[in-house]
Each structure stands twice: as C-alpha cells, then as structure tokens.
Write a protein that holds these residues in place. Structure first.
Motif, PDB file in Angstrom:
ATOM      1  N   GLY A 184       0.814  -1.017  -0.007  1.00 49.64           N
ATOM      2  CA  GLY A 184      -0.179  -0.050  -0.097  1.00 49.64           C
ATOM      3  C   GLY A 184       0.720   1.067   0.057  1.00 49.64           C
ATOM      4  N   PHE A 185       1.923   1.218   0.841  1.00 46.66           N
ATOM      5  CA  PHE A 185       2.728   2.377   0.854  1.00 46.66           C
ATOM      6  C   PHE A 185       3.658   2.674  -0.330  1.00 46.66           C
ATOM      7  N   SER A 186       3.871   1.511  -0.886  1.00 47.16           N
ATOM      8  CA  SER A 186       4.723   1.665  -2.212  1.00 47.16           C
ATOM      9  C   SER A 186       3.963   2.249  -3.402  1.00 47.16           C
ATOM     10  N   GLN A 187       2.561   1.705  -3.425  1.00 54.84           N
ATOM     11  CA  GLN A 187       1.703   2.093  -4.444  1.00 54.84           C
ATOM     12  C   GLN A 187       1.440   3.776  -4.106  1.00 54.84           C
ATOM     13  N   GLY A 188       1.265   3.860  -2.943  1.00 59.36           N
ATOM     14  CA  GLY A 188       0.724   5.369  -2.740  1.00 59.36           C
ATOM     15  C   GLY A 188       1.800   6.304  -2.964  1.00 59.36           C
ATOM     16  N   ALA A 189       3.257   5.902  -2.606  1.00 56.02           N
ATOM     17  CA  ALA A 189       4.460   6.727  -2.923  1.00 56.02           C
ATOM     18  C   ALA A 189       4.538   6.929  -4.416  1.00 56.02           C
ATOM     19  N   ILE A 190       4.604   5.705  -4.992  1.00 56.66           N
ATOM     20  CA  ILE A 190       4.609   5.835  -6.609  1.00 56.66           C
ATOM     21  C   ILE A 190       3.491   6.916  -7.324  1.00 56.66           C
ATOM     22  N   LYS A 191       2.300   6.613  -6.856  1.00 60.68           N
ATOM     23  CA  LYS A 191       1.441   7.497  -7.544  1.00 60.68           C
ATOM     24  C   LYS A 191       1.238   8.889  -6.880  1.00 60.68           C
ATOM     25  N   GLY A 192       1.532   9.100  -5.764  1.00 63.29           N
ATOM     26  CA  GLY A 192       1.716  10.557  -5.161  1.00 63.29           C
ATOM     27  C   GLY A 192       2.859  11.159  -5.897  1.00 63.29           C
ATOM     28  N   ALA A 193       3.919  10.497  -6.132  1.00 60.28           N
ATOM     29  CA  ALA A 193       4.994  11.262  -6.802  1.00 60.28           C
ATOM     30  C   ALA A 193       4.539  11.532  -8.183  1.00 60.28           C
ATOM     31  N   VAL A 194       3.942  10.618  -9.028  1.00 58.97           N
ATOM     32  CA  VAL A 194       3.455  10.951 -10.083  1.00 58.97           C
ATOM     33  C   VAL A 194       2.672  12.206 -10.354  1.00 58.97           C
ATOM     34  N   VAL A 195       1.686  12.398  -9.440  1.00 58.88           N
ATOM     35  CA  VAL A 195       0.702  13.536  -9.344  1.00 58.88           C
ATOM     36  C   VAL A 195       1.739  14.692  -8.879  1.00 58.88           C
ATOM     37  N   PHE A 196       2.460  14.675  -8.207  1.00 55.43           N
ATOM     38  CA  PHE A 196       3.504  15.743  -7.734  1.00 55.43           C
ATOM     39  C   PHE A 196       4.236  16.127  -8.907  1.00 55.43           C
ATOM     40  N   LEU A 197       4.832  15.277  -9.654  1.00 47.32           N
ATOM     41  CA  LEU A 197       5.698  15.526 -10.954  1.00 47.32           C
ATOM     42  C   LEU A 197       4.469  16.124 -12.126  1.00 47.32           C
ATOM     43  N   VAL A 198       3.357  15.778 -12.034  1.00 47.35           N
ATOM     44  CA  VAL A 198       2.625  16.436 -13.085  1.00 47.35           C
ATOM     45  C   VAL A 198       2.180  17.696 -12.767  1.00 47.35           C
ATOM     46  N   ILE A 199       1.742  17.937 -11.537  1.00 48.64           N
ATOM     47  CA  ILE A 199       1.547  19.420 -11.019  1.00 48.64           C
ATOM     48  C   ILE A 199       2.939  20.331 -11.128  1.00 48.64           C
ATOM     49  N   LEU A 200       3.982  19.710 -10.744  1.00 52.67           N
ATOM     50  CA  LEU A 200       5.038  20.392 -10.964  1.00 52.67           C
ATOM     51  C   LEU A 200       5.294  21.002 -12.410  1.00 52.67           C
ATOM     52  N   VAL A 201       5.189  20.087 -13.171  1.00 55.00           N
ATOM     53  CA  VAL A 201       5.459  20.442 -14.695  1.00 55.00           C
ATOM     54  C   VAL A 201       4.271  21.266 -15.208  1.00 55.00           C
ATOM     55  N   LEU A 202       3.267  20.991 -15.002  1.00 53.45           N
ATOM     56  CA  LEU A 202       2.308  21.912 -15.472  1.00 53.45           C
ATOM     57  C   LEU A 202       1.581  23.044 -14.958  1.00 53.45           C
ATOM     58  N   THR A 203       2.083  23.029 -13.826  1.00 61.20           N
ATOM     59  CA  THR A 203       1.615  24.428 -12.813  1.00 61.20           C
ATOM     60  C   THR A 203       2.843  25.216 -12.229  1.00 61.20           C
ATOM     61  N   PRO A 204       2.644  26.264 -11.723  1.00 63.78           N
ATOM     62  CA  PRO A 204       3.600  27.108 -10.990  1.00 63.78           C
ATOM     63  C   PRO A 204       3.972  26.690  -9.742  1.00 63.78           C
ATOM     64  N   PHE A 205       3.265  25.421  -9.267  1.00 61.80           N
ATOM     65  CA  PHE A 205       3.757  24.889  -7.998  1.00 61.80           C
ATOM     66  C   PHE A 205       5.259  24.544  -7.780  1.00 61.80           C
ATOM     67  N   ARG A 206       5.708  25.340  -6.677  1.00 58.65           N
ATOM     68  CA  ARG A 206       7.182  25.148  -6.426  1.00 58.65           C
ATOM     69  C   ARG A 206       7.344  24.818  -4.772  1.00 58.65           C
ATOM     70  N   ILE A 207       8.243  24.130  -4.452  1.00 56.81           N
ATOM     71  CA  ILE A 207       8.527  24.026  -2.837  1.00 56.81           C
ATOM     72  C   ILE A 207      10.017  24.109  -2.630  1.00 56.81           C
ATOM     73  N   GLU A 208      10.546  23.923  -1.493  1.00 57.30           N
ATOM     74  CA  GLU A 208      11.676  23.877  -0.895  1.00 57.30           C
ATOM     75  C   GLU A 208      12.025  22.412  -0.929  1.00 57.30           C
ATOM     76  N   TYR A 209      12.936  21.858  -1.576  1.00 57.85           N
ATOM     77  CA  TYR A 209      13.449  20.508  -1.793  1.00 57.85           C
ATOM     78  C   TYR A 209      13.753  19.847  -0.044  1.00 57.85           C
ATOM     79  N   ALA A 210      14.147  20.991   0.521  1.00 55.42           N
ATOM     80  CA  ALA A 210      14.788  20.792   1.908  1.00 55.42           C
ATOM     81  C   ALA A 210      13.525  20.091   2.828  1.00 55.42           C
ATOM     82  N   HIS A 211      12.378  20.485   2.373  1.00 57.01           N
ATOM     83  CA  HIS A 211      11.188  20.091   3.321  1.00 57.01           C
ATOM     84  C   HIS A 211      10.756  18.759   2.871  1.00 57.01           C
TER      85      HIS A 211
END
Length: 251
Positions: free
Chosen positions: A110-137
């Motif tokens: 469950g954790f692995s699938q959640g991590a994979i799918k959450g990471a993909v959504v994070f990357l898609v939002i990062l690429v398509l939108t102005p969403f940015r974070i501090e990677y130290a967080h």
C-alpha cells in the motif's frame, strides 16, 4: 526476518508493473482535474488562504490524497481479492509466512503504490503548474506521508479482511474515508469551522495527515500534536489490523 513480507510485497509490485500505465492514467486524472477546477477556477475569487496562494494551498492536499487513497485501495482490494477470489491467503498459510508477514507485506504494498502514484501526481503538478516547493522540506513531508500511508494501508487491510461483499468496500470508502478526507481542510482553512467544532476537527487523524503534510511541504515544519497523532494512529491501526487478520484466519 520479514522475508515473507518482502515476498508478498514483491508479488504485489509485479502485478502493479503489468498495469502501471493504465493505473497511473486514472490516478493522475482525478487530482489533476480537481487542481485545475479549484486551483485555477477559483483563483480569481480566492487570492490567498492564510497568506498562501490558493493553488499552492490545495496542491499538497491533492498529492497526499492520491497517496493515501492508493494505499487504502491497494490494501483493501488486494486483500479481498486474494482472500475471496484467488485464495492466495490460504496458500500463504501453508507456508512459513506468518500473520505479521502478510499484514506488513500488504502495508509495504500500500505504501509503495501510494508513494509511486503520489510522486507521479506531484511531478505532473510541478510540470504543468507554477507549484514549487523547497526540496529541503521533502524529508519531513515523506515522514508524514509514510505514517499516513501506513494508517490507510492498515485500514484497507482491515476492510479487505472483514468485508465479504466487494460493493461494501466502496461504500466504506464513500461514507467514511472520503468525508474524513474532505473535512480535513484540503480545499479550505480549518479556521472556517465554528470555534465549537474546531477542537474536534483537529483531533481527527485525517486532519493531522493533511494539515501536517501541508505544513511539512510548504513550511518545513509540523505541529507536535499532529506528529503524535500520526504516530499513535499508525501504531493503533497496525495493532488492530494484525488482531483482525489473525482472528479472521482462526475462524
């Protein structure tokens, strides 16, 4: 130690690999649609929420929602399917695999699938939108997400262990999981609640998940009460998942 759990985890990951593209397509579509609909649709009406631009305010919640929903769905449906259809659980029981191995293996899956799918959504939002974070967080956010995914994986394992009719798993998700997630302030600040209700909302595990995740990702900090809530909830849900599964197998 945990060799059986890793074997179960590896089997589930092999199944995921066979359908990874179709699963990711459906997983990404829902949160991305919500982000575009609310983040951009309401941008002209809601400038900032507690000093944070609205699209940035809702993005951590949508990423976290994807991960924990995937953890719950994978654990519940996988456990039910293996118990009622494929009878894989019965095959596990004639091997040296223990109850703890099965539950921990499902939590890993469950954790692995959640991590994979959450990471993909994070990357898609990062690429398509102005969403940015501090990677130290990210380390603090991943800690928060790991505890939350463990909780939702355990809840999914309990549902998949105790529920016999598949439609009832969907009902649990619709009636309990989804309302608890949306009450946790993904789209609005908790300060919107009446003062008489707010203390009870803050005690919800999902509030600790989504408020904690947002604070961790955007501010690099998490309130101690949220962290304690996440740890206690994860530990209790694990104990309950092991007890429930063990009792079901002894029937």
């Amino acid at each position: 130690m945990l060799k059986g759990a890793f074997s179960i985890w590896g089997r589930d990951m092999l199944v995921l690999r066979r359908s990874i593209f179709s699963e990711l397509l459906s997983v990404v579509a829902y949160p991305l649609t919500l982000y575009l609909a609310f983040g951009f649709g309401l941008r002209g009406y809601i400038a900032d929420v507690e000093g944070i631009p609205y699209p940035l305010f809702i993005a951590p919640g949508l990423i976290t929602m994807t991960a924990v929903n995937a953890a719950f769905d994978e654990s519940s449906w996988s456990m039910w399917f293996h118990r009622k259809v494929q009878r894989t659980i019965e095959e596990y029981r004639v091997t040296p695999v223990t109850v703890y191995d099965i539950v921990i293996g499902k939590i890993f899956s469950g954790f692995s699938q959640g991590a994979i799918k959450g990471a993909v959504v994070f990357l898609v939002i990062l690429v398509l939108t102005p969403f940015r974070i501090e990677y130290a967080h990210l380390p603090l956010y991943i800690l928060c997400l790991a505890l939350a995914s463990m909780t939702f994986s355990c809840l999914g394992t309990i549902c998949g262990t105790t529920i016999d009719k598949p439609e009832n798993i969907g009902r649990v998700s619709s009636v309990i999981i989804v309302p608890l997630i949306f009450m946790a302030g993904i789209f609005f600040p908790l300060s919107s609640y009446p003062p008489s209700i707010l203390p009870f909302i803050r005690l919800l595990p999902t509030t600790a998940v989504f408020e904690g995740a947002r604070d961790a990702l955007l501010k690099g900090e998490i309130a101690p009460e949220y962290l304690v809530n996440l740890v206690v909830t994860a530990a209790l849900s694990f104990a309950l998942a092991v007890f429930t599964f063990n009792r079901k197998m002894s029937e």
